[in-house]
Design an enzyme around this catalytic site. Structure first.
Site, PDB file in Angstrom:
ATOM      1  CE1 TYR A  33     -16.320  11.368 -16.338  1.00  0.00           C
ATOM      2  CE2 TYR A  33     -15.982  11.242 -13.971  1.00  0.00           C
ATOM      3  CZ  TYR A  33     -16.287  10.635 -15.178  1.00  0.00           C
ATOM      4  OH  TYR A  33     -16.557   9.294 -15.196  1.00  0.00           O
ATOM      5  CG  ASP A  65      -9.437  16.015 -14.912  1.00  0.00           C
ATOM      6  OD1 ASP A  65      -8.750  15.465 -15.788  1.00  0.00           O
ATOM      7  OD2 ASP A  65     -10.471  15.498 -14.442  1.00  0.00           O
ATOM      8  NE  ARG A  83      -2.914   0.369   3.328  1.00  0.00           N
ATOM      9  CZ  ARG A  83      -2.242   0.533   4.471  1.00  0.00           C
ATOM     10  NH1 ARG A  83      -1.509   1.609   4.680  1.00  0.00           N
ATOM     11  NH2 ARG A  83      -2.289  -0.399   5.413  1.00  0.00           N
ATOM     12  CE  LYS A 123     -12.516   8.078 -18.565  1.00  0.00           C
ATOM     13  NZ  LYS A 123     -12.814   9.351 -17.907  1.00  0.00           N
TER      14      LYS A 123
HETATM   15  C1  LIG Z   1     -13.301   9.673 -16.589  1.00  0.00           C
HETATM   16  C2  LIG Z   1     -12.899  10.952 -16.027  1.00  0.00           C
HETATM   17  C3  LIG Z   1     -12.667  11.083 -14.650  1.00  0.00           C
HETATM   18  C4  LIG Z   1     -12.880   9.943 -13.676  1.00  0.00           C
HETATM   19  O1  LIG Z   1     -11.941   8.916 -13.876  1.00  0.00           O
HETATM   20  P1  LIG Z   1     -12.247   7.362 -13.603  1.00  0.00           P
HETATM   21  O2  LIG Z   1     -10.987   6.705 -14.029  1.00  0.00           O
HETATM   22  O3  LIG Z   1     -13.430   6.984 -14.437  1.00  0.00           O
HETATM   23  O4  LIG Z   1     -12.525   7.206 -12.149  1.00  0.00           O
HETATM   24  C5  LIG Z   1     -12.232  12.320 -14.184  1.00  0.00           C
HETATM   25  N1  LIG Z   1     -12.054  13.376 -15.024  1.00  0.00           N
HETATM   26  C6  LIG Z   1     -12.279  13.281 -16.338  1.00  0.00           C
HETATM   27  C7  LIG Z   1     -12.059  14.463 -17.209  1.00  0.00           C
HETATM   28  C8  LIG Z   1     -12.710  12.072 -16.892  1.00  0.00           C
HETATM   29  O5  LIG Z   1     -12.947  12.000 -18.212  1.00  0.00           O
END
Ligand SMILES: *Cc1c(COP(=O)(O)O)cnc(C)c1O
Length: 377
Positions: free
Chosen positions: A98, A170, A46, A195
């Site tokens: 998001y 982000d 962890r 993604k």
């Molecule tokens: C998908 C997404 C998230 C969340 O991520 P997960 O891996 O699905 O938990 C956060 N910010 C953006 C811009 C996203 O496209």
């Protein structure tokens, strides 16, 4: 090192002990200590795991920060970053953030008295007006989801510095291949690595990079305390995906540009949202801070019925949430990714029932365009 070279030679490559060219999957939870408290840098997985550490070094190098951290999902990463704050703290956040981020701050973190104001961060004046005495951070997405609104990273960073706030970005949509917010003064950059970074629809993960060792220490403390870590198998898979980020993003760029041009000239399409189009309001700002426009675009098909028609007829775009994969994906934000945002709030933001979002993949652009053309008839 340039970008594509860094994708191959950045971070930790291979295994010193055996000469293996890939970092092995250290499928292990604990590590033998020579004497109590005397170990080789790892004591419990962890706290730290060599495969995860290789990934953390990799993303740190790609974003140009001080330390990297890998979490079990993008949401685990975002939640952990918010744990840097305390009850009574206030954060200013991009309004069409998001959906999952909106949900966690408005339905979970609010219970811990972490207060958030949603603002159109493409307007620095509006951000300035939203600053309160207890504001601790500005949190932005650029371009945003699904309207591709662009925030000026330099201006936002100047404002954050002037007011002594953390600046958090982000960077999921642009990826470190096209945009490095730390270069413009961001303190924390985070990704849903599910993604583009993973890129193959086979792993859920989150990554964070911080620009100071102090923030790194604080975030590692949270990662180790709350425990939302990424496992070694997924860390390996993510490293594997990230090595081809450059070639994927270059190809996706060309495809998306062609698809955007086609949609813009289609009589049934009301509007197209893509920062690569010169008439997009964020085009100039985006061009000044990113080297590419990415593979996300949205278009308004006019009505919910028309959007349904398109979804029914489309062949090569997979109807699914998520984005940034090798296969092209299509979704209707109002009913999918953004369904957790109340309808009146959605309409306020311009997320109409006819809005279709696509994530352009690696198919032949001509096939994608023919497909969209058929579906729009
Ligand atoms: C998908 C997404 C998230 C969340 O991520 P997960 O891996 O699905 O938990 C956060 N910010 C953006 C811009 C996203 O496209």
């Amino acid at each position: 090192m340039r970008k594509k070279t860094k994708l191959i030679h950045g971070g930790i490559t291979g295994d010193e002990q055996t000469g293996a060219v890939n970092v092995p999957i250290y499928q292990v939870s604990t590590y033998q200590q020579e004497s109590a408290g005397n170990h080789k840098g790892y004591e419990y997985s962890r706290t730290g795991n060599p495969t995860r550490f290789a990934l953390e070094e990799f993303i740190k190098d790609l974003e140009g920060g001080k330390q990297g951290f890998a979490f079990g999902s993008g949401m685990a990463a975002i939640t952990s970053v918010f744990m840097l704050f305390s009850a009574g703290d206030h954060v200013i956040m991009t309004d069409d953030v998001y959906g999952g981020t909106y949900r966690v701050v408005s339905k979970v973190l609010n219970r811990f008295q972490i207060e958030v104001t949603f603002v159109d961060t493409s307007s620095p004046d509006q951000v300035k007006k939203a600053i309160q005495s207890n504001t601790k951070a500005i949190y932005v997405e650029t371009p945003t989801n699904p309207l591709l609104k662009v925030t000026d990273l330099r201006k936002m960073s100047d404002l954050a510095k002037e007011q002594n706030l953390l600046f958090i970005v982000d960077n999921t949509f642009s990826t470190p291949y096209w945009q490095n917010p730390i270069q413009y003064g961001a303190d924390i950059v985070l990704h849903s690595a599910t993604k583009y970074l993973g890129g193959h629809s086979d792993v859920v993960a989150g990554l964070v990079v911080v620009n100071s060792d102090e923030l790194g220490e604080d975030l590692h403390f949270i990662l180790n305390s709350a425990g939302g870590i990424l496992g070694p198998q997924d860390s390996y898979l993510l490293i594997r995906g990230m090595k081809t980020l450059g070639v994927r993003m270059e190809e996706i760029e060309q495809n998306t540009n062609k698809v955007a041009q086609f949609l813009q000239n289609h009589p049934k399409v009301k509007s197209v949202y893509y920062p690569g189009l010169e008439n997009h309001p964020g085009h100039d700002t985006h061009t000044s801070q990113a080297a590419g426009f990415g593979g996300m675009l949205s278009f308004d098909a006019g009505s919910g019925e028309m959007a349904d028609q398109v979804l029914k007829r489309i062949q090569y775009f997979t109807l699914a949430e998520s984005l940034g994969a090798v296969e092209s994906l299509i979704s209707v934000p109002a009913r999918m990714t953004h369904a957790s945002i109340p309808k009146d709030r959605r309409e306020e933001l311009g997320i109409t029932d006819g809005l279709i979002r696509i994530s352009v993949g690696l198919e032949d652009a001509e096939d994608l365009i023919e497909d969209l053309n058929r579906a729009l008839q």
